[in-house]
Design a protein around this motif. Structure first.
Motif, mmCIF file in Angstrom:
data_model
loop_
_atom_site.group_PDB
_atom_site.id
_atom_site.type_symbol
_atom_site.label_atom_id
_atom_site.label_comp_id
_atom_site.label_asym_id
_atom_site.label_seq_id
_atom_site.Cartn_x
_atom_site.Cartn_y
_atom_site.Cartn_z
ATOM 1 N N VAL A 58 74.531 28.984 107.188
ATOM 2 C CA VAL A 58 74.520 28.076 106.036
ATOM 3 C C VAL A 58 74.431 28.930 104.774
ATOM 4 O O VAL A 58 73.496 29.726 104.611
ATOM 5 N N ASN A 59 75.412 28.774 103.894
ATOM 6 C CA ASN A 59 75.471 29.514 102.636
ATOM 7 C C ASN A 59 75.093 28.623 101.462
ATOM 8 O O ASN A 59 75.131 27.387 101.561
ATOM 9 N N ILE A 60 74.769 29.260 100.342
ATOM 10 C CA ILE A 60 74.456 28.528 99.106
ATOM 11 C C ILE A 60 75.588 28.762 98.114
ATOM 12 O O ILE A 60 75.748 29.863 97.575
ATOM 13 N N GLY A 61 76.396 27.724 97.905
ATOM 14 C CA GLY A 61 77.425 27.775 96.884
ATOM 15 C C GLY A 61 76.892 27.178 95.583
ATOM 16 O O GLY A 61 75.697 27.283 95.284
ATOM 17 N N ALA A 62 77.757 26.529 94.820
ATOM 18 C CA ALA A 62 77.310 25.931 93.561
ATOM 19 C C ALA A 62 78.318 24.894 93.098
ATOM 20 O O ALA A 62 79.533 25.141 93.148
ATOM 21 N N LEU A 63 77.819 23.740 92.650
ATOM 22 C CA LEU A 63 78.720 22.761 92.044
ATOM 23 C C LEU A 63 79.415 23.350 90.827
ATOM 24 O O LEU A 63 80.573 23.036 90.543
ATOM 25 N N LYS B 230 80.264 32.536 93.114
ATOM 26 C CA LYS B 230 79.972 31.427 94.016
ATOM 27 C C LYS B 230 81.256 30.820 94.595
ATOM 28 O O LYS B 230 81.252 30.327 95.738
ATOM 29 N N ALA B 231 82.336 30.843 93.829
ATOM 30 C CA ALA B 231 83.617 30.415 94.392
ATOM 31 C C ALA B 231 83.998 31.326 95.557
ATOM 32 O O ALA B 231 84.567 30.875 96.562
ATOM 33 N N GLY B 232 83.658 32.611 95.437
ATOM 34 C CA GLY B 232 83.871 33.536 96.541
ATOM 35 C C GLY B 232 83.062 33.137 97.765
ATOM 36 O O GLY B 232 83.539 33.244 98.904
ATOM 37 N N VAL B 233 81.827 32.661 97.547
ATOM 38 C CA VAL B 233 81.001 32.188 98.659
ATOM 39 C C VAL B 233 81.649 30.983 99.326
ATOM 40 O O VAL B 233 81.644 30.859 100.560
ATOM 41 N N LEU C 134 76.308 22.902 98.028
ATOM 42 C CA LEU C 134 76.703 23.144 96.639
ATOM 43 C C LEU C 134 75.766 22.362 95.723
ATOM 44 O O LEU C 134 76.030 21.205 95.375
ATOM 45 N N PRO C 135 74.632 22.948 95.363
ATOM 46 C CA PRO C 135 73.682 22.214 94.524
ATOM 47 C C PRO C 135 74.093 22.185 93.057
ATOM 48 O O PRO C 135 74.816 23.062 92.575
ATOM 49 N N GLY D 131 82.918 24.454 108.163
ATOM 50 C CA GLY D 131 83.843 24.602 107.053
ATOM 51 C C GLY D 131 83.591 23.632 105.911
ATOM 52 O O GLY D 131 84.415 23.516 105.004
ATOM 53 N N ALA D 132 82.441 22.969 105.920
ATOM 54 C CA ALA D 132 82.142 21.963 104.894
ATOM 55 C C ALA D 132 81.474 22.602 103.686
ATOM 56 O O ALA D 132 80.633 23.491 103.822
ATOM 57 N N LEU D 133 81.850 22.129 102.509
ATOM 58 C CA LEU D 133 81.192 22.465 101.245
ATOM 59 C C LEU D 133 80.519 21.191 100.763
ATOM 60 O O LEU D 133 81.183 20.304 100.246
#
Length: 226
Positions: free
Chosen positions: A128-133, A149-152, A173-174, A217-219
Motif C-alpha cells: 500500500v503506497n501513499i499518493g496524493a490527490l 507523487k504522480a510517480g508513486v 490518495l489523501p 492497481g487502485a488509486l
C-alpha cells in the motif's frame, strides 16, 4: 491483520504512528522503519529500525533483509515515508525536484523492490503506497511534490500489473491530512474538512487486509470532507 507481519516506512510521522498502532491493535506484528535514529527498544510485536535512508537502494535492501532475518517473513508493506515542499516553479530550483523525487518516489520504489520476493512468498502479499490527490491536478507551488507523487501513482499501477495474482498493490490518495504540522502551516484552514490520520489508516489497513484480495492497481481518493 491478525498474525500478519507488517512493514511500515516513515513510522515516526503522524500517519505512520497511527497506522502502526492500529495494525498492532488488530493483531499484527509490526516492523517500523524510519530515517531518524530510533532508540526505543523493540518488542516481540514491534521491531524498531531507525537510521535508514530508504532512497538509497542498498539501505532499503538491508532493512528488509534484517526484518526477514528477525521475523521470518513479510506479508504487508506500507510505504508512508515521504515529505512535502511548497515551491513555485519560477522561484524554485532543481534541488527541490530532486529531493521530492528521492523522498517520495525512490523510498517507495527501493523498499518495494527489496520486499517483492518476500511478499510473493506470502499467501496474501500486499503493498500500500501513499499518493496524493494534489498529484491529479497540481496547483501553484505543488510542482515538485505533485510530480513525485504522480510517480508513486504510476509505480503503483505498474507494480500491480507485474505482480497480478501474486501481490496486490494499491495506493491511497489523501487530501490534506489533519496533523499538527499542517495546522501550524495553514492556520486559517477549516480543519474539520481534512482527513484525519485515523480515517486514512482505516483505508490503508483495509487495502492491506484479506478482505481486499480482489483489489489491485487502485488509486483510492480519501478526501475527508473537502
Amino acid at each position: 491483520m491478525q498474525k500478519k507481519i507488517v512493514v511500515i516506512t516513515g513510522a515516526a510521522g503522524a500517519l505512520g504512528r497511527v497506522v502502526a498502532d492500529r495494525a498492532l491493535n488488530e493483531g499484527a506484528t509490526v516492523a517500523v522503519i524510519d530515517h531518524g535514529r530510533n532508540d526505543a527498544p523493540s518488542t516481540p510485536q514491534r521491531l524498531q529500525i531507525g537510521g535508514v535512508d530508504l532512497s538509497a537502494a542498498p539501505q532499503a535492501s538491508k532493512a528488509i533483509d534484517d526484518i526477514v532475518a528477525q521475523l521470518g517473513r513479510i506479508d504487508v508493506l506500507i510505504n508512508i515515508a515521504g515529505a512535502f515542499k511548497f515551491e513555485t516553479i519560477a522561484d524554485g530550483n532543481d534541488e527541490s525536484w530532486e529531493t521530492m523525487h528521492r523522498l517520495n518516489l525512490l523510498t517507495a520504489l527501493n523498499t518495494s523492490r527489496a520486499a517483492i520476493p518476500h511478499l510473493v512468498k506470502s499467501n496474501a502479499g500486499r503493498i500500500v503506497n501513499i499518493g496524493a490527490l494534489g498529484a491529479l491536478e497540481a496547483g501553484s507551488g505543488m510542482g515538485p511534490y505533485a510530480a513525485s507523487k504522480a510517480g508513486v501513482h504510476k509505480l503503483t499501477e505498474s507494480l500491480a500489473a507485474e505482480l497480478k495474482g501474486r501481490v496486490t498493490v494499491n495506493a491511497v490518495l489523501p487530501s490534506t491530512i489533519d496533523t499538527l504540522a499542517n495546522r501550524r502551516d495553514m492556520p486559517n484552514a477549516d480543519f474539520a474538512k481534512w482527513v484525519t490520520p485515523d480515517e486514512l489508516a482505516s483505508v490503508i489497513l483495509f487495502l492491506a487486509s484479506d478482505a481486499a484480495s480482489a483489489i489491485t492497481g487502485a488509486l483510492v481518493p480519501v478526501r475527508g470532507r473537502v
